[in-house]
Design a protein around this motif. Structure first.
Motif, short mmCIF file in Angstrom:
data_model
loop_
_atom_site.label_atom_id
_atom_site.label_comp_id
_atom_site.label_asym_id
_atom_site.label_seq_id
_atom_site.Cartn_x
_atom_site.Cartn_y
_atom_site.Cartn_z
N VAL B 263 0.84 -1.20 0.00
CA VAL B 263 0.00 0.00 0.00
C VAL B 263 0.87 1.25 0.00
N GLU B 264 1.94 1.20 0.76
CA GLU B 264 2.82 2.36 0.83
C GLU B 264 3.39 2.68 -0.55
N SER B 265 3.85 1.66 -1.27
CA SER B 265 4.47 1.95 -2.56
C SER B 265 3.41 2.34 -3.59
N ALA B 266 2.20 1.75 -3.50
CA ALA B 266 1.13 2.15 -4.42
C ALA B 266 0.75 3.61 -4.17
N CYS B 267 0.68 4.00 -2.92
CA CYS B 267 0.32 5.38 -2.61
C CYS B 267 1.39 6.35 -3.11
N GLU B 268 2.64 5.95 -3.00
CA GLU B 268 3.71 6.79 -3.53
C GLU B 268 3.55 6.96 -5.04
N GLY B 271 0.61 9.15 -5.75
CA GLY B 271 0.61 10.47 -5.12
C GLY B 271 -0.50 10.64 -4.11
N LEU B 272 -0.81 9.54 -3.40
CA LEU B 272 -1.89 9.60 -2.41
C LEU B 272 -1.31 9.51 -1.01
N ASP B 273 -1.98 10.13 -0.06
CA ASP B 273 -1.61 10.00 1.33
C ASP B 273 -2.44 8.87 1.93
N PRO B 274 -1.80 7.77 2.37
CA PRO B 274 -2.58 6.62 2.86
C PRO B 274 -3.50 6.95 4.03
N LEU B 275 -3.21 8.03 4.74
CA LEU B 275 -4.08 8.42 5.86
C LEU B 275 -5.47 8.80 5.37
#
Lengths: 346, 346
Positions: B263-268, B271-275
Motif C-alpha cells: 500500500v505504501e508503494s502504491a500510494c507513492e 501520489g496519495l496519502d494513505p491516511l
C-alpha cells in the motif's frame, strides 16, 4: 485542524462537485449547511454512522424505494416530496405507522445546488406533513454523465399496532375492493413535462402521504385484509399482484373506476391505458363485504379519499384473473403490465 | 391473466431492459428469478410493499449507504459484497447487532444480466456471512447513459444491547485510540483497476463485515466510548470527525499505524496519502486507557484484527487538532481531507 470552512457554499449559483461526495471537509459542509439545516432533528444530530432510536414496542415494517423520476420537478410535486410519499406509503399500506426515514442521495457532478436545495426543502416539508423523521442519510457524487441529476433512496421504518395482520395474501372470494380516488394523475403529470413530449394538461400529480388515511382504516375496519398503493404498473398490475398473492380472481366495474376527464383525454393523446398509469397518492383497500360501506364512508370523509368508490370484489378463480365489466356491458381481461408504458415515473 | 412468464430470463447473454424496472410482468420475473432466488427468506417472501419483522425488544439503529464504486468488480470484492459490508459496519460501529438490510438497485439499461447475477450472488454470500437478512428491496432501471452500470443502496436495522451507550461524542482526554489493522487497502485495490490508471499491485480490498469483532468489543470493554470504520476520507478524516464530535484533540504515532509495503508503494506511485485512503474492513475503537490492553488483545485474537495497534490517545485541545508524531521525531497536523483524492471508492 478544526472543521471551520474556508467559505460558505453558494447555494444560489454553485453546483455539485466531486468533493461533496468524498467524505472530507466539503461533504461535512454540505451535510451541515443543507441536509442538517432542513432535516434538523435530534437523531440526525447524533452525528454517528447510524441513528439510534428508542426501542419500538411493536412489530416493525421496513420498506425501501429508490426514486429516479424524470423530470425532477413536475406539476404537483418533485423527486424530494415523492421520495418521502413513496416510502411512507409502502410502510403505511402494511398497516404500520411510519416513524423513521433514511435518505440516500446520489448526485451528478454539476447539478445546480439551488435545485438540490429545493428538493431537500420539499423532502423536509413532506416528512413533516407525514409526521416522519429523517433520522440518517448518505450522499454520494458521481461524475457528470454518470447519473441523471439526482437519485434518492428512502427507506422507512414503522410500527404495526398489536392485533393488526394485513397482507396481500389475505383476500377472500366475496371481499370488496375499494379505491380511494381518481387514477392516473401522477403518471400523466410527469409525462406532460417530458422533454420530447410536452403537452398541455391541467393534471397534477396526486403524490401524497397516505398514512393518516391508512391509519383510520386500520383502526376502524375489523375485516381489513390488505392495502396497496397502485404506483408503477398502475391499478391493473397492482390488482393482479394481489389476486396472484391471495389466489383469488377479481371482478371490477369500469364505470366505478374514478378517472378525471383530463386524465382520460391525456391518456388518449398519449396512447396510454389509464389502468396502467402510476398513482402516488391512491389507495386500494380490500375488506370483508360487510365492512365495505363503513370503509367507503371513512375514505370519503378523508381529504385524500373524497372520490373513493367500491370498484369490485374478489371471486373464486383458480387462474387468478382480473376481469373488468366494461361500461358497454362487455368484459375485458386486465393483464399484468407487460411493456414499460411509462419509464422513470417514480 | 396469470403471471406465467412467456420465456425465462437469459442470465447468460441478456441485458437489463427498461421493462425490468417498469413494475409489470418483467419486473416481477426479475425479482422472482434473481433477487428472491439468491436472497430467499421468509420476510422477503411475504411479498408485500414492506417487510414485517418481529418487535425488537431493544433500541434500534438505522444506517444507510448508497454504493457507487467504480469499477464494480475489484481485487478482494465487488459492489454487491461492499454494499452489505458498508451498511453492516455502519450499524455495528454504533454498538448494534445488525439484523435486517433493505436493498435498492438502480440499474442502467443494457447492463449485462450475467454481471448483475454475480453481484446479487455476492451480496447474498456477504449477508449470510454477516448473519443479516435482506428483507425487502426495490429495483429501478434508467436509460443507457443515465447511470453507471449499477448503484446499490442498502439500509440496515440493528438492535443495541441494554446498557450499551456508544457515540463519537464520548471520547475523553487520556482515552486510547486503537486501530484494527493495515490502512488503505480498499482504496488502493479499487484504484488499481481504474481504466485510466491500471497498475500492478498485490493489494486486495479489505472489504468485510466487522460485526463479529464489534460485538466482542461491546461485550467485553466497559469503557468503550465509540467505534468507527474509516471509509471515505480514510483514517485521517475519521479521527478528525471524532475529535470534533467529542471536543478533544488527538495524538497519534506514525510508527504505530499499520500499513503494508504494497500500500505504501502504491500510494507513492499514485501520489496519495494513505491516511486519507478508504478502508472497508477496518475499525477504530476508542476506550478508557485502563481497558486498552484488553481491547487490543480481543482485536488481535480476531481474524479481522490480527494487526491491531494502539495508535495514540485523546488529549485536551480546544482546537480539536489531530497531531501525528512522525517516524523521524517530528510532528504533523492531520487535517480533514479537503480535496476529493479518490472519487467513487465506495
Amino acid at each position: 485542524m478544526s472543521k471551520h470552512y474556508q467559505r460558505p457554499i453558494d447555494f444560489k449559483h454553485g453546483r455539485v462537485e466531486m468533493t461533496h461526495g468524498a467524505g472530507g471537509r466539503a461533504s461535512a459542509q454540505l451535510i451541515e449547511t443543507l441536509f442538517a439545516k432542513y432535516f434538523h432533528n435530534d437523531y440526525l444530530g447524533q452525528g454517528d454512522d447510524g441513528a439510534l432510536v428508542p426501542s419500538p414496542s411493536e412489530r416493525i415494517v421496513i420498506a425501501t424505494d429508490s426514486h429516479v423520476v424524470s423530470p425532477l420537478f413536475f406539476p404537483g410535486g418533485d423527486i424530494g416530496a415523492l421520495a418521502v410519499h413513496g416510502t411512507v406509503n409502502d410502510v403505511a399500506v402494511c398497516g404500520a405507522t411510519p416513524l423513521y426515514l433514511s435518505a440516500g442521495f446520489i448526485l451528478e457532478e454539476g447539478f445546480p445546488l439551488s435545485e438540490l436545495e429545493k428538493i431537500v426543502a420539499s423532502m423536509a416539508r413532506a416528512a413533516q406533513q407525514a409526521n416522519v423523521t429523517i433520522v440518517t442519510g448518505d450522499t454520494k457524487v458521481v461524475e457528470k454523465g454518470k447519473a441523471d441529476g439526482v437519485f434518492i433512496n428512502t427507506t422507512g421504518v414503522g410500527i404495526v399496532p398489536k392485533g393488526i395482520h394485513l397482507s396481500g395474501k389475505f383476500c377472500k372470494p366475496g371481499d370488496a375492493i375499494i379505491l380511494s380516488g381518481y387514477i392516473g394523475e401522477h403518471g400523466v403529470a410527469v409525462m406532460s413535462k417530458r422533454q420530447n413530449l410536452e403537452f398541455d394538461t391541467t393534471v397534477k400529480s396526486d403524490s401524497a402521504s397516505l398514512n393518516s388515511l391508512t391509519d383510520a382504516l386500520v383502526r376502524s375496519i375489523p375485516t381489513l385484509r390488505c392495502m396497496r398503493d397502485p404506483t408503477r404498473g398502475g391499478l391493473g398490475t397492482t390488482l393482479n399482484e394481489l389476486a396472484s398473492q391471495s389466489g383469488v380472481g377479481m371482478r371490477i366495474f369500469e364505470e366505478k373506476i374514478p378517472i378525471s376527464e383530463a386524465v382520460e383525454s391525456a391518456c388518449e393523446f398519449l396512447g396510454l391505458d389509464p389502468l396502467y398509469v402510476a398513482n402516488e397518492g391512491k389507495l386500494i383497500a380490500i375488506c370483508g363485504k360487510e365492512d365495505a360501506p363503513r370503509l367507503l364512508e371513512i375514505m370519503k370523509a378523508h381529504p385524500l379519499g373524497s372520490h373513493a368508490e367500491i370498484i369490485g370484489h374478489c371471486v373464486e378463480d383458480e387462474n387468478h384473473f382480473v376481469e373488468m365489466k366494461t361500461a358497454f356491458g362487455g368484459s375485458r381481461m386486465i393483464d399484468w403490465l407487460s411493456g414499460e408504458q411509462l419509464p422513470r415515473i417514480c
